[in-house]
Design a protein around this motif. Sequence first.
Motif, mmCIF file in Angstrom:
data_model
loop_
_atom_site.group_PDB
_atom_site.id
_atom_site.type_symbol
_atom_site.label_atom_id
_atom_site.label_comp_id
_atom_site.label_asym_id
_atom_site.label_seq_id
_atom_site.Cartn_x
_atom_site.Cartn_y
_atom_site.Cartn_z
ATOM 1 N N GLY A 93 5.254 73.070 -26.117
ATOM 2 C CA GLY A 93 4.904 73.991 -27.195
ATOM 3 C C GLY A 93 5.878 75.149 -27.289
ATOM 4 N N PRO A 94 5.588 76.129 -28.161
ATOM 5 C CA PRO A 94 6.481 77.279 -28.348
ATOM 6 C C PRO A 94 6.582 78.109 -27.070
ATOM 7 N N ARG A 95 7.735 78.732 -26.857
ATOM 8 C CA ARG A 95 7.951 79.496 -25.637
ATOM 9 C C ARG A 95 7.378 80.903 -25.708
ATOM 10 N N GLY A 96 7.058 81.380 -26.873
ATOM 11 C CA GLY A 96 6.525 82.727 -26.984
ATOM 12 C C GLY A 96 7.610 83.783 -26.914
ATOM 13 N N ASP A 97 7.270 84.952 -26.341
ATOM 14 C CA ASP A 97 8.199 86.084 -26.370
ATOM 15 C C ASP A 97 9.033 86.209 -25.108
ATOM 16 N N ARG A 98 9.043 85.217 -24.278
ATOM 17 C CA ARG A 98 9.843 85.272 -23.052
ATOM 18 C C ARG A 98 10.815 84.093 -23.013
ATOM 19 N N PRO A 99 11.924 84.233 -22.333
ATOM 20 C CA PRO A 99 12.897 83.140 -22.270
ATOM 21 C C PRO A 99 12.375 81.970 -21.448
ATOM 22 N N ARG A 100 12.935 80.811 -21.719
ATOM 23 C CA ARG A 100 12.560 79.584 -21.007
ATOM 24 C C ARG A 100 13.821 78.930 -20.468
ATOM 25 N N ALA A 101 13.761 78.473 -19.232
ATOM 26 C CA ALA A 101 14.855 77.740 -18.608
ATOM 27 C C ALA A 101 14.322 76.416 -18.084
ATOM 28 N N LEU A 102 15.206 75.417 -17.989
ATOM 29 C CA LEU A 102 14.833 74.104 -17.476
ATOM 30 C C LEU A 102 15.687 73.789 -16.258
ATOM 31 N N LEU A 103 15.061 73.167 -15.256
ATOM 32 C CA LEU A 103 15.746 72.787 -14.019
ATOM 33 C C LEU A 103 15.295 71.390 -13.630
ATOM 34 N N GLY A 104 16.249 70.492 -13.389
ATOM 35 C CA GLY A 104 15.895 69.132 -12.980
ATOM 36 C C GLY A 104 16.823 68.617 -11.907
ATOM 37 N N PRO A 127 16.238 76.172 -24.980
ATOM 38 C CA PRO A 127 16.111 76.970 -23.751
ATOM 39 C C PRO A 127 17.317 77.881 -23.557
ATOM 40 N N GLN A 128 17.099 78.964 -22.837
ATOM 41 C CA GLN A 128 18.186 79.912 -22.584
ATOM 42 C C GLN A 128 19.094 79.457 -21.445
ATOM 43 N N LEU A 129 18.662 78.436 -20.703
ATOM 44 C CA LEU A 129 19.454 77.950 -19.575
ATOM 45 C C LEU A 129 18.983 76.555 -19.208
ATOM 46 N N LEU A 130 19.945 75.676 -18.883
ATOM 47 C CA LEU A 130 19.658 74.356 -18.335
ATOM 48 C C LEU A 130 20.390 74.234 -17.005
ATOM 49 N N VAL A 131 19.649 73.931 -15.941
ATOM 50 C CA VAL A 131 20.237 73.712 -14.619
ATOM 51 C C VAL A 131 20.013 72.255 -14.250
ATOM 52 N N VAL A 132 21.106 71.529 -13.998
ATOM 53 C CA VAL A 132 21.035 70.117 -13.637
ATOM 54 C C VAL A 132 21.560 69.963 -12.209
ATOM 55 N N SER A 133 20.876 69.142 -11.433
ATOM 56 C CA SER A 133 21.187 69.037 -10.007
ATOM 57 C C SER A 133 21.210 67.580 -9.565
ATOM 58 N N VAL A 205 24.864 75.852 -19.340
ATOM 59 C CA VAL A 205 24.483 74.761 -18.440
ATOM 60 C C VAL A 205 25.129 75.019 -17.085
ATOM 61 N N VAL A 206 24.331 74.936 -16.039
ATOM 62 C CA VAL A 206 24.824 75.086 -14.666
ATOM 63 C C VAL A 206 24.510 73.798 -13.920
ATOM 64 N N ALA A 207 25.524 73.211 -13.286
ATOM 65 C CA ALA A 207 25.354 71.979 -12.531
ATOM 66 C C ALA A 207 25.473 72.273 -11.038
ATOM 67 N N ASP A 253 17.905 81.794 -4.182
ATOM 68 C CA ASP A 253 18.644 83.007 -4.574
ATOM 69 C C ASP A 253 19.536 82.736 -5.780
ATOM 70 N N LEU A 254 20.168 81.575 -5.792
ATOM 71 C CA LEU A 254 21.048 81.214 -6.903
ATOM 72 C C LEU A 254 20.257 81.106 -8.200
ATOM 73 N N ILE A 255 19.135 80.399 -8.157
ATOM 74 C CA ILE A 255 18.314 80.235 -9.355
ATOM 75 C C ILE A 255 17.797 81.590 -9.830
ATOM 76 N N ARG A 256 17.353 82.418 -8.904
ATOM 77 C CA ARG A 256 16.836 83.741 -9.271
ATOM 78 C C ARG A 256 17.913 84.549 -10.013
ATOM 79 N N GLY A 257 19.155 84.440 -9.566
ATOM 80 C CA GLY A 257 20.238 85.181 -10.191
ATOM 81 C C GLY A 257 20.657 84.640 -11.543
ATOM 82 N N LEU A 258 20.380 83.364 -11.796
ATOM 83 C CA LEU A 258 20.779 82.747 -13.053
ATOM 84 C C LEU A 258 19.784 82.978 -14.182
#
Length: 264
Positions: A93-104, A127-133, A205-207, A253-258
């Motif tokens: 659904g909609p993200r509302g008034d806060r940013p959304r990030a995805l991590l997989g 999304p404001q950020l995609l982290v792929v691992s 995008v951060v890998a 720590d890395l995710i928190r900083g991103l």
Amino acid sequence: MELVEVSQQRNVWFRRFPSAENALTGPDRGAECELVCFPHAGGSATYWQPLARALAPTVDVAAVQYPGRLDRLREAPVEDLHLLADLIAEALGPRGDRPRALLGHSMGASLAYEVAVRLARRPGEEPQLLVVSGRRGPAAARGRNREWPVGDAELVRRIRGLGGTDALVLDDPGVLELILPALRGDYRALASYEDTPGRPLSCPVVALTGDRDPEATVEEVRTWGEQTSGDFRIRVLAGGHFFLNDHAGDVIDLIRGLLPTRAG
């Protein structure tokens, strides 16, 4: 009635792990960011529990629970990553008034990417950020997904070799019988998966990858940069496919900083 249905749908797909300081089990609207986490093939939402508790209450971590495992054990696994992405994107659904990030991670990286693509088609919802691992980029994976194992014995050998599942679990016939349907379903989905082509994203995008990951070389992971017109970064850590387990504190720590914030 519509609001109730949406709420129930979200509860089916997403799990939250409250810390001692935060007893909320639903979305924490006071958090600065929502982080949606996608587990690996055969994995469940609980894989992200340590990350969720470490980031609370600043980050609202919603871990995806795929059908066919734990409290969704009676449901058939979804053997099509595009269909699974459709279902998850709809449930978000909609993200509302806060940013959304995805991590997989691993299969979850491909799924997070496909969900990001679907969200990007909605005005203002990319999304404001995609982290792929732990996953080679789509350009490097095309035509190679049919290498996935087909027999149960081969499948278990491969899972054991990756090191992400406790050997005691794989050695217990009763437990193995419970988890094999989800593993089969996830690897069948991977075998038939072809990514959404082109450069459909504009978000950063951060890998993340391990320098000895048998599933993906550093150069293969670097091709994730071809999927976005936005910034791309890669971070290489020591380890194999489940390097996240070996560097849990550093990764947190890395995710928190991103992660983006409301103000950012």
